[in-house]
Design a protein around this motif. Sequence first.
Motif, PDB file in Angstrom:
ATOM      1  N   SER A 120      12.984  76.294 100.929  1.00  0.00           N
ATOM      2  CA  SER A 120      12.743  77.146  99.763  1.00  0.00           C
ATOM      3  C   SER A 120      13.590  76.688  98.577  1.00  0.00           C
ATOM      4  O   SER A 120      13.093  76.555  97.453  1.00  0.00           O
ATOM      5  CB  SER A 120      13.066  78.594 100.131  1.00  0.00           C
ATOM      6  OG  SER A 120      13.200  79.376  98.984  1.00  0.00           O
ATOM      7  N   LEU A 121      14.869  76.413  98.813  1.00  0.00           N
ATOM      8  CA  LEU A 121      15.735  75.931  97.728  1.00  0.00           C
ATOM      9  C   LEU A 121      15.324  74.524  97.291  1.00  0.00           C
ATOM     10  O   LEU A 121      15.401  74.182  96.110  1.00  0.00           O
ATOM     11  CB  LEU A 121      17.202  75.955  98.155  1.00  0.00           C
ATOM     12  CG  LEU A 121      17.898  77.320  98.088  1.00  0.00           C
ATOM     13  CD1 LEU A 121      19.361  77.168  98.452  1.00  0.00           C
ATOM     14  CD2 LEU A 121      17.758  77.959  96.713  1.00  0.00           C
ATOM     15  N   ALA A 122      14.884  73.696  98.255  1.00  0.00           N
ATOM     16  CA  ALA A 122      14.412  72.347  97.901  1.00  0.00           C
ATOM     17  C   ALA A 122      13.212  72.453  96.965  1.00  0.00           C
ATOM     18  O   ALA A 122      13.088  71.680  96.003  1.00  0.00           O
ATOM     19  CB  ALA A 122      14.042  71.566  99.166  1.00  0.00           C
ATOM     20  N   ALA A 123      12.338  73.439  97.202  1.00  0.00           N
ATOM     21  CA  ALA A 123      11.139  73.610  96.373  1.00  0.00           C
ATOM     22  C   ALA A 123      11.500  74.021  94.947  1.00  0.00           C
ATOM     23  O   ALA A 123      10.997  73.439  93.981  1.00  0.00           O
ATOM     24  CB  ALA A 123      10.205  74.639  97.009  1.00  0.00           C
ATOM     25  N   VAL A 124      12.369  75.014  94.800  1.00  0.00           N
ATOM     26  CA  VAL A 124      12.697  75.447  93.432  1.00  0.00           C
ATOM     27  C   VAL A 124      13.521  74.382  92.709  1.00  0.00           C
ATOM     28  O   VAL A 124      13.408  74.214  91.494  1.00  0.00           O
ATOM     29  CB  VAL A 124      13.411  76.832  93.392  1.00  0.00           C
ATOM     30  CG1 VAL A 124      12.431  77.923  93.786  1.00  0.00           C
ATOM     31  CG2 VAL A 124      14.646  76.882  94.251  1.00  0.00           C
ATOM     32  N   ASN A 125      14.340  73.637  93.464  1.00  0.00           N
ATOM     33  CA  ASN A 125      15.106  72.558  92.832  1.00  0.00           C
ATOM     34  C   ASN A 125      14.161  71.427  92.382  1.00  0.00           C
ATOM     35  O   ASN A 125      14.287  70.910  91.272  1.00  0.00           O
ATOM     36  CB  ASN A 125      16.161  72.012  93.795  1.00  0.00           C
ATOM     37  CG  ASN A 125      17.338  71.392  93.076  1.00  0.00           C
ATOM     38  OD1 ASN A 125      17.814  71.945  92.087  1.00  0.00           O
ATOM     39  ND2 ASN A 125      17.805  70.241  93.549  1.00  0.00           N
ATOM     40  N   ALA A 126      13.204  71.085  93.245  1.00  0.00           N
ATOM     41  CA  ALA A 126      12.221  70.057  92.899  1.00  0.00           C
ATOM     42  C   ALA A 126      11.468  70.468  91.631  1.00  0.00           C
ATOM     43  O   ALA A 126      11.276  69.664  90.710  1.00  0.00           O
ATOM     44  CB  ALA A 126      11.236  69.864  94.045  1.00  0.00           C
ATOM     45  N   ASP A 127      11.087  71.729  91.573  1.00  0.00           N
ATOM     46  CA  ASP A 127      10.325  72.216  90.428  1.00  0.00           C
ATOM     47  C   ASP A 127      11.153  72.164  89.143  1.00  0.00           C
ATOM     48  O   ASP A 127      10.662  71.725  88.099  1.00  0.00           O
ATOM     49  CB  ASP A 127       9.865  73.649  90.723  1.00  0.00           C
ATOM     50  CG  ASP A 127       8.982  74.173  89.619  1.00  0.00           C
ATOM     51  OD1 ASP A 127       8.060  73.445  89.229  1.00  0.00           O
ATOM     52  OD2 ASP A 127       9.217  75.295  89.149  1.00  0.00           O
ATOM     53  N   THR A 128      12.410  72.585  89.217  1.00  0.00           N
ATOM     54  CA  THR A 128      13.264  72.567  88.023  1.00  0.00           C
ATOM     55  C   THR A 128      13.497  71.132  87.547  1.00  0.00           C
ATOM     56  O   THR A 128      13.372  70.827  86.361  1.00  0.00           O
ATOM     57  CB  THR A 128      14.617  73.242  88.299  1.00  0.00           C
ATOM     58  OG1 THR A 128      14.381  74.508  88.895  1.00  0.00           O
ATOM     59  CG2 THR A 128      15.407  73.429  87.023  1.00  0.00           C
ATOM     60  N   TRP A 129      13.831  70.252  88.473  1.00  0.00           N
ATOM     61  CA  TRP A 129      14.065  68.846  88.104  1.00  0.00           C
ATOM     62  C   TRP A 129      12.814  68.245  87.476  1.00  0.00           C
ATOM     63  O   TRP A 129      12.887  67.520  86.478  1.00  0.00           O
ATOM     64  CB  TRP A 129      14.472  68.031  89.341  1.00  0.00           C
ATOM     65  CG  TRP A 129      15.897  68.201  89.771  1.00  0.00           C
ATOM     66  CD1 TRP A 129      16.625  69.370  89.753  1.00  0.00           C
ATOM     67  CD2 TRP A 129      16.762  67.197  90.304  1.00  0.00           C
ATOM     68  NE1 TRP A 129      17.876  69.143  90.244  1.00  0.00           N
ATOM     69  CE2 TRP A 129      17.995  67.828  90.592  1.00  0.00           C
ATOM     70  CE3 TRP A 129      16.603  65.838  90.573  1.00  0.00           C
ATOM     71  CZ2 TRP A 129      19.075  67.128  91.132  1.00  0.00           C
ATOM     72  CZ3 TRP A 129      17.682  65.143  91.124  1.00  0.00           C
ATOM     73  CH2 TRP A 129      18.901  65.783  91.384  1.00  0.00           C
ATOM     74  N   ALA A 130      11.635  68.534  88.085  1.00  0.00           N
ATOM     75  CA  ALA A 130      10.381  67.974  87.566  1.00  0.00           C
ATOM     76  C   ALA A 130      10.105  68.475  86.152  1.00  0.00           C
ATOM     77  O   ALA A 130       9.673  67.716  85.286  1.00  0.00           O
ATOM     78  CB  ALA A 130       9.225  68.341  88.493  1.00  0.00           C
ATOM     79  N   THR A 131      10.387  69.762  85.924  1.00  0.00           N
ATOM     80  CA  THR A 131      10.143  70.331  84.600  1.00  0.00           C
ATOM     81  C   THR A 131      11.043  69.687  83.555  1.00  0.00           C
ATOM     82  O   THR A 131      10.606  69.305  82.470  1.00  0.00           O
ATOM     83  CB  THR A 131      10.404  71.852  84.623  1.00  0.00           C
ATOM     84  OG1 THR A 131       9.599  72.423  85.648  1.00  0.00           O
ATOM     85  CG2 THR A 131      10.071  72.492  83.287  1.00  0.00           C
ATOM     86  N   GLU A 132      12.336  69.548  83.880  1.00  0.00           N
ATOM     87  CA  GLU A 132      13.295  69.065  82.889  1.00  0.00           C
ATOM     88  C   GLU A 132      13.212  67.552  82.678  1.00  0.00           C
ATOM     89  O   GLU A 132      13.422  67.070  81.574  1.00  0.00           O
ATOM     90  CB  GLU A 132      14.733  69.437  83.292  1.00  0.00           C
ATOM     91  CG  GLU A 132      14.954  70.929  83.554  1.00  0.00           C
ATOM     92  CD  GLU A 132      14.732  71.812  82.331  1.00  0.00           C
ATOM     93  OE1 GLU A 132      14.313  71.288  81.273  1.00  0.00           O
ATOM     94  OE2 GLU A 132      14.950  73.034  82.441  1.00  0.00           O
ATOM     95  N   LEU A 133      12.923  66.796  83.745  1.00  0.00           N
ATOM     96  CA  LEU A 133      12.913  65.335  83.617  1.00  0.00           C
ATOM     97  C   LEU A 133      11.507  64.773  83.371  1.00  0.00           C
ATOM     98  O   LEU A 133      11.361  63.677  82.828  1.00  0.00           O
ATOM     99  CB  LEU A 133      13.513  64.683  84.871  1.00  0.00           C
ATOM    100  CG  LEU A 133      15.012  64.954  85.071  1.00  0.00           C
ATOM    101  CD1 LEU A 133      15.480  64.410  86.415  1.00  0.00           C
ATOM    102  CD2 LEU A 133      15.825  64.333  83.937  1.00  0.00           C
ATOM    103  N   GLY A 134      10.485  65.548  83.764  1.00  0.00           N
ATOM    104  CA  GLY A 134       9.105  65.084  83.602  1.00  0.00           C
ATOM    105  C   GLY A 134       8.738  64.810  82.147  1.00  0.00           C
ATOM    106  O   GLY A 134       7.937  63.923  81.856  1.00  0.00           O
ATOM    107  N   VAL A 135       9.369  65.571  81.209  1.00  0.00           N
ATOM    108  CA  VAL A 135       9.049  65.392  79.784  1.00  0.00           C
ATOM    109  C   VAL A 135       9.465  64.012  79.271  1.00  0.00           C
ATOM    110  O   VAL A 135       9.022  63.589  78.212  1.00  0.00           O
ATOM    111  CB  VAL A 135       9.722  66.473  78.902  1.00  0.00           C
ATOM    112  CG1 VAL A 135       9.102  67.830  79.160  1.00  0.00           C
ATOM    113  CG2 VAL A 135      11.216  66.522  79.129  1.00  0.00           C
TER     114      VAL A 135
END
Length: 265
Positions: A120-135
């Motif tokens: 669960s924490l891996a999922a929210v961390n993956a999502d946050t990293w993707a949002t911030e670095l994906g741009v």
Amino acid sequence: MLQLIQFILAILFAAFIAYAAFRARSLSRSGAWGALLVGTVIFGLGGWRWAVLLLAFFISSSALTRTAAKRKAALNEKFDKGGQRDLGQVLANGGIASIFAGLNFIFPHVTWTWLAFAASLAAVNADTWATELGVLNPSMPRLITSGKPVERGTSGGISVYGTLAALGGAALIAALAGLVSPFGSFWLVTGVAILGGLLGSLFDSLLGATIQAIYHCPHCDKETEKHPLHTCGTPTVQVRGWKWLNNDLVNLGCALVGALIGFVL
Ligand SMILES: [Zn+2]
């Protein structure tokens, strides 16, 4: 007695972290209360191994969000207050993890609570990293459903950088989960948490592209998840998706899918 001491220490430790994050403007006032609650449950009912994972998520995602906020400020989006998490965001990210920390307290000798918590924490961390670095991806992202190029920051858009960032975010939590696992088996724990993390963040993008409530800011002429006000202060107008399915619920879904993968495997 020992558990009571652990619980009191947990409250103090969570209060210290929440206050520091509030002072550093990573959390709003309501977000700090949420962090106190989530931190107390996870540190107090889980213990130090559980605290390590929560801290890794909290520190790495807050740091990335802060860096991104500075970059946006440099791009002259000067109204963007960026990066302060409120109560809804804290519970969306840490609520599911807290539930499994609580379940661990009730069922101390099972492995699924740890696997679900970590995934669960891996999922929210993956999502946050993707949002911030994906741009930072050099080309425009593509919508996960149709593959059509969309503007940066569009919900449901995926990119190479974003996907690699999601993998990195999931891998950090997953590797730590393997290292401090209460029952050993490093590779099993790490593998399950990475898979849960990636599938959770994929689910997040899928909802973003389909049924999440998406708005439009007439002032910036941009698509946004923010409602009722955009970061510029202008009221936003809904353009698609289900009205009640806001970004916090989508993040909750991301955490839940991660946890379910961890639980089932
Ligand atoms: Zn705007």
